[in-house]
Design a protein around this motif. Structure first.
Motif, PDB file in Angstrom:
ATOM      1  N   VAL A 353       0.842  -1.204   0.000  1.00  0.00           N
ATOM      2  CA  VAL A 353       0.000   0.000   0.000  1.00  0.00           C
ATOM      3  C   VAL A 353       0.875   1.251   0.000  1.00  0.00           C
ATOM      4  O   VAL A 353       0.615   2.222  -0.721  1.00  0.00           O
ATOM      5  CB  VAL A 353      -0.945  -0.012   1.214  1.00  0.00           C
ATOM      6  CG1 VAL A 353      -1.731   1.292   1.298  1.00  0.00           C
ATOM      7  CG2 VAL A 353      -1.900  -1.186   1.128  1.00  0.00           C
ATOM      8  N   GLY A 354       1.937   1.246   0.815  1.00  0.00           N
ATOM      9  CA  GLY A 354       2.848   2.380   0.821  1.00  0.00           C
ATOM     10  C   GLY A 354       3.537   2.574  -0.512  1.00  0.00           C
ATOM     11  O   GLY A 354       3.687   3.708  -0.994  1.00  0.00           O
ATOM     12  N   LEU A 355       3.956   1.471  -1.139  1.00  0.00           N
ATOM     13  CA  LEU A 355       4.579   1.570  -2.454  1.00  0.00           C
ATOM     14  C   LEU A 355       3.594   2.088  -3.496  1.00  0.00           C
ATOM     15  O   LEU A 355       3.968   2.852  -4.396  1.00  0.00           O
ATOM     16  CB  LEU A 355       5.114   0.196  -2.874  1.00  0.00           C
ATOM     17  CG  LEU A 355       6.302  -0.335  -2.072  1.00  0.00           C
ATOM     18  CD1 LEU A 355       6.643  -1.754  -2.516  1.00  0.00           C
ATOM     19  CD2 LEU A 355       7.511   0.568  -2.218  1.00  0.00           C
ATOM     20  N   ALA A 356       2.333   1.681  -3.389  1.00  0.00           N
ATOM     21  CA  ALA A 356       1.319   2.162  -4.333  1.00  0.00           C
ATOM     22  C   ALA A 356       1.111   3.669  -4.192  1.00  0.00           C
ATOM     23  O   ALA A 356       0.991   4.386  -5.194  1.00  0.00           O
ATOM     24  CB  ALA A 356       0.004   1.419  -4.098  1.00  0.00           C
ATOM     25  N   ALA A 357       1.079   4.168  -2.948  1.00  0.00           N
ATOM     26  CA  ALA A 357       0.911   5.608  -2.735  1.00  0.00           C
ATOM     27  C   ALA A 357       2.108   6.386  -3.296  1.00  0.00           C
ATOM     28  O   ALA A 357       1.952   7.417  -3.956  1.00  0.00           O
ATOM     29  CB  ALA A 357       0.735   5.903  -1.250  1.00  0.00           C
ATOM     30  N   THR A 358       3.318   5.867  -3.036  1.00  0.00           N
ATOM     31  CA  THR A 358       4.512   6.536  -3.571  1.00  0.00           C
ATOM     32  C   THR A 358       4.512   6.527  -5.090  1.00  0.00           C
ATOM     33  O   THR A 358       4.810   7.542  -5.738  1.00  0.00           O
ATOM     34  CB  THR A 358       5.771   5.830  -3.045  1.00  0.00           C
ATOM     35  OG1 THR A 358       5.756   5.835  -1.618  1.00  0.00           O
ATOM     36  CG2 THR A 358       7.027   6.521  -3.552  1.00  0.00           C
ATOM     37  N   SER A 359       4.178   5.384  -5.676  1.00  0.00           N
ATOM     38  CA  SER A 359       4.146   5.277  -7.130  1.00  0.00           C
ATOM     39  C   SER A 359       3.088   6.182  -7.729  1.00  0.00           C
ATOM     40  O   SER A 359       3.283   6.735  -8.819  1.00  0.00           O
ATOM     41  CB  SER A 359       3.885   3.816  -7.531  1.00  0.00           C
ATOM     42  OG  SER A 359       3.842   3.669  -8.923  1.00  0.00           O
ATOM     43  N   ALA A 360       1.963   6.371  -7.026  1.00  0.00           N
ATOM     44  CA  ALA A 360       0.904   7.251  -7.543  1.00  0.00           C
ATOM     45  C   ALA A 360       1.389   8.694  -7.622  1.00  0.00           C
ATOM     46  O   ALA A 360       1.111   9.396  -8.598  1.00  0.00           O
ATOM     47  CB  ALA A 360      -0.325   7.154  -6.640  1.00  0.00           C
ATOM     48  N   VAL A 361       2.133   9.143  -6.610  1.00  0.00           N
ATOM     49  CA  VAL A 361       2.647  10.514  -6.623  1.00  0.00           C
ATOM     50  C   VAL A 361       3.646  10.695  -7.764  1.00  0.00           C
ATOM     51  O   VAL A 361       3.582  11.668  -8.531  1.00  0.00           O
ATOM     52  CB  VAL A 361       3.296  10.854  -5.271  1.00  0.00           C
ATOM     53  CG1 VAL A 361       3.923  12.241  -5.319  1.00  0.00           C
ATOM     54  CG2 VAL A 361       2.275  10.767  -4.152  1.00  0.00           C
ATOM     55  N   VAL A 362       4.590   9.759  -7.873  1.00  0.00           N
ATOM     56  CA  VAL A 362       5.609   9.866  -8.923  1.00  0.00           C
ATOM     57  C   VAL A 362       4.964   9.816 -10.305  1.00  0.00           C
ATOM     58  O   VAL A 362       5.273  10.630 -11.192  1.00  0.00           O
ATOM     59  CB  VAL A 362       6.647   8.738  -8.763  1.00  0.00           C
ATOM     60  CG1 VAL A 362       7.638   8.759  -9.922  1.00  0.00           C
ATOM     61  CG2 VAL A 362       7.380   8.881  -7.438  1.00  0.00           C
ATOM     62  N   THR A 363       4.051   8.871 -10.500  1.00  0.00           N
ATOM     63  CA  THR A 363       3.392   8.742 -11.800  1.00  0.00           C
ATOM     64  C   THR A 363       2.578   9.987 -12.129  1.00  0.00           C
ATOM     65  O   THR A 363       2.597  10.480 -13.262  1.00  0.00           O
ATOM     66  CB  THR A 363       2.483   7.501 -11.807  1.00  0.00           C
ATOM     67  OG1 THR A 363       3.250   6.344 -11.475  1.00  0.00           O
ATOM     68  CG2 THR A 363       1.850   7.301 -13.176  1.00  0.00           C
ATOM     69  N   GLY A 364       1.853  10.511 -11.148  1.00  0.00           N
ATOM     70  CA  GLY A 364       1.046  11.702 -11.394  1.00  0.00           C
ATOM     71  C   GLY A 364       1.888  12.905 -11.779  1.00  0.00           C
ATOM     72  O   GLY A 364       1.550  13.643 -12.712  1.00  0.00           O
ATOM     73  N   ILE A 365       3.010  13.123 -11.084  1.00  0.00           N
ATOM     74  CA  ILE A 365       3.866  14.262 -11.414  1.00  0.00           C
ATOM     75  C   ILE A 365       4.488  14.095 -12.796  1.00  0.00           C
ATOM     76  O   ILE A 365       4.585  15.054 -13.576  1.00  0.00           O
ATOM     77  CB  ILE A 365       4.950  14.428 -10.328  1.00  0.00           C
ATOM     78  CG1 ILE A 365       4.295  14.828  -9.005  1.00  0.00           C
ATOM     79  CG2 ILE A 365       5.982  15.469 -10.742  1.00  0.00           C
ATOM     80  CD1 ILE A 365       5.256  14.920  -7.845  1.00  0.00           C
ATOM     81  N   ILE A 366       4.920  12.883 -13.116  1.00  0.00           N
ATOM     82  CA  ILE A 366       5.484  12.646 -14.454  1.00  0.00           C
ATOM     83  C   ILE A 366       4.439  12.906 -15.533  1.00  0.00           C
ATOM     84  O   ILE A 366       4.721  13.567 -16.554  1.00  0.00           O
ATOM     85  CB  ILE A 366       6.028  11.206 -14.552  1.00  0.00           C
ATOM     86  CG1 ILE A 366       7.262  11.050 -13.655  1.00  0.00           C
ATOM     87  CG2 ILE A 366       6.379  10.860 -15.993  1.00  0.00           C
ATOM     88  CD1 ILE A 366       7.788   9.642 -13.603  1.00  0.00           C
ATOM     89  N   PHE A 367       3.224  12.424 -15.319  1.00  0.00           N
ATOM     90  CA  PHE A 367       2.149  12.671 -16.280  1.00  0.00           C
ATOM     91  C   PHE A 367       1.909  14.176 -16.445  1.00  0.00           C
ATOM     92  O   PHE A 367       1.704  14.667 -17.570  1.00  0.00           O
ATOM     93  CB  PHE A 367       0.857  11.990 -15.813  1.00  0.00           C
ATOM     94  CG  PHE A 367       0.816  10.515 -16.071  1.00  0.00           C
ATOM     95  CD1 PHE A 367       1.828   9.884 -16.775  1.00  0.00           C
ATOM     96  CD2 PHE A 367      -0.234   9.742 -15.603  1.00  0.00           C
ATOM     97  CE1 PHE A 367       1.793   8.514 -17.013  1.00  0.00           C
ATOM     98  CE2 PHE A 367      -0.288   8.388 -15.838  1.00  0.00           C
ATOM     99  CZ  PHE A 367       0.730   7.765 -16.543  1.00  0.00           C
ATOM    100  N   ILE A 368       1.918  14.914 -15.346  1.00  0.00           N
ATOM    101  CA  ILE A 368       1.649  16.354 -15.410  1.00  0.00           C
ATOM    102  C   ILE A 368       2.727  17.071 -16.208  1.00  0.00           C
ATOM    103  O   ILE A 368       2.435  17.918 -17.065  1.00  0.00           O
ATOM    104  CB  ILE A 368       1.539  16.923 -13.986  1.00  0.00           C
ATOM    105  CG1 ILE A 368       0.233  16.462 -13.333  1.00  0.00           C
ATOM    106  CG2 ILE A 368       1.597  18.445 -14.002  1.00  0.00           C
ATOM    107  CD1 ILE A 368       0.125  16.821 -11.874  1.00  0.00           C
TER     108      ILE A 368
END
Length: 384
Positions: A353-368
């Motif tokens: 769950v922690g890895l998923a939250a971290t990956s969501a932040v990184v993925t979202g910023i890269i997408f932006i």
């Protein structure tokens, strides 16, 4: 034959070895076998067992043991490991029942293969594994996007099945509850832009054009981008953690068992809430950022309040705000997709769950960042 040894400072434990004619090496233990009593090390155990080459089976007599803790279990485990290395059998019937249960529990869990003991795979194998993993992730993303698009279609046709209360809760979380952090960041960004512009413009006596710099930058780029990054770190991570926890608690499996689509029931309200609130938050961030620039312009640069606002009104038009709103809408979709996708891909453990939250932040910023670069090129190409 018998050998007796005792603890280093206080005789709290004792052991002796007897080898019978049948090859049974009986290890007699007595006293208190506690962790802080300087129990025998593995080297001492191996030395004593090697001194008895006629032994065939290692047995224990613990009737004299008065007290023991985990140190005693470690000692017994080490003795069994040494005996196994010397091709000795094991008779555990003389051990306390609690020790036997702990040994069975330790044996039931296989030892994890560590990086130190594993050979590194060849370069070609690692590249192939990475390619297969990337292809699997891409397939999962395409599948998720397709399911999300179908869910949006059912929402438009009023056939989507989800709780309307969930939608209002996500709007509340992604909108009003985010005003505090959006206000702080946007105000400081406008302040910084004004300071940076003032350093150069005051050399030419053109301090008034700080209003142009801050207004256009906030309306076209910085307002939408900073809001998107804030929501990626705040709301996108929250979505991933919520859905990942549902995966751990098997709530997503329960939704599927009831014949409902998890994307439609769980993901759709979160996506709609963020997509609706992102443009509104961006307009609010633009205004707060312009206010931050005005504080510098009227305070440090000694520009009058009315001239500063008049210059901002002239420099910034509706097209600039439209550019920011279009970007904000795209960023909202991308942040929602990143957060929900990583949450649905989460494993079934707390660390996952922690890895998923971290990956969501990184993925979202890269997408932006990628989307902002693409949109900037498009705006320039169409003259917008």
């Amino acid at each position: 034959m018998s050998i007796v040894a005792a603890g280093a400072s206080i005789a709290r434990w004792a052991w002796s070895f007897d080898v019978g004619s049948d090859g049974v090496l009986l290890l007699r233990l007595s006293g208190d076998w506690l962790m802080d009593a300087h129990l025998p090390r593995r080297a001492a155990i191996e030395r004593e067992l090697r001194a008895r080459p006629t032994a065939r089976v290692l047995a224990f007599d613990t009737r004299g043991v008065e007290d023991w803790d985990s140190g005693f279990v470690v000692f017994v485990r080490q003795a069994l490991d040494v005996g196994r290395g010397l091709q000795l059998g094991a008779d555990l019937s003389g051990l306390p029942a609690g020790v036997r249960k702990l040994l069975d529990l330790a044996a039931a869990v296989p030892e994890r293969e560590t990086v130190r003991g594993a050979r590194p795979a060849p370069l070609l194998a690692r590249l192939g594994t990475a390619a297969v993993r990337a292809a699997g992730r891409a397939r999962e993303m395409v599948t998720f996007l397709g399911e999300a698009w179908l869910a949006l279609g059912r929402f438009v046709s009023r056939r989507a099945r989800f709780r309307r209360a969930d939608l209002f809760v996500t709007i509340q979380e992604a909108g009003p509850e985010a005003l505090g952090i959006v206000s702080l960041i946007s105000f400081l960004v406008g302040l910084i832009l004004a300071y940076v512009g003032a350093v150069q413009l005051r050399r030419f006596g053109a301090e008034i054009y700080v209003a142009d710099l801050v207004g256009i930058a906030m309306a076209r780029q910085m307002g939408a981008m900073m809001t998107g990054i804030i929501m990626a770190g705040r709301t996108g991570a929250a979505y991933a953690a919520q859905l990942g926890t549902m995966r751990v608690n098997e709530e997503i499996d329960a939704v599927q068992t009831m014949g409902m689509s998890p994307v439609e029931f769980l993901v759709l309200p979160r996506m709609l809430g963020l997509i609706v609130m992102m443009p509104l938050l961006t307009v609010y961030a633009d205004l707060v950022g312009i206010l931050g620039g005005a504080v510098v312009g009227t305070g440090m640069l000694k520009v009058g309040f009315l001239p500063y606002w008049h210059r901002t009104w002239v420099a910034v038009d509706l097209a600039d705000f439209a550019v920011g709103l279009i970007s904000a809408s795209v960023f909202g979709v991308l942040v929602a997709i990143a957060g929900c996708l990583r949450g649905m891909q989460s494993g079934r453990s707390s660390s996952a769950v922690g890895l998923a939250a971290t990956s969501a932040v990184v993925t979202g910023i890269i997408f932006i960042v990628i989307a902002d670069a693409i949109l900037t090129v498009i705006y320039d190409a169409v003259g917008f």
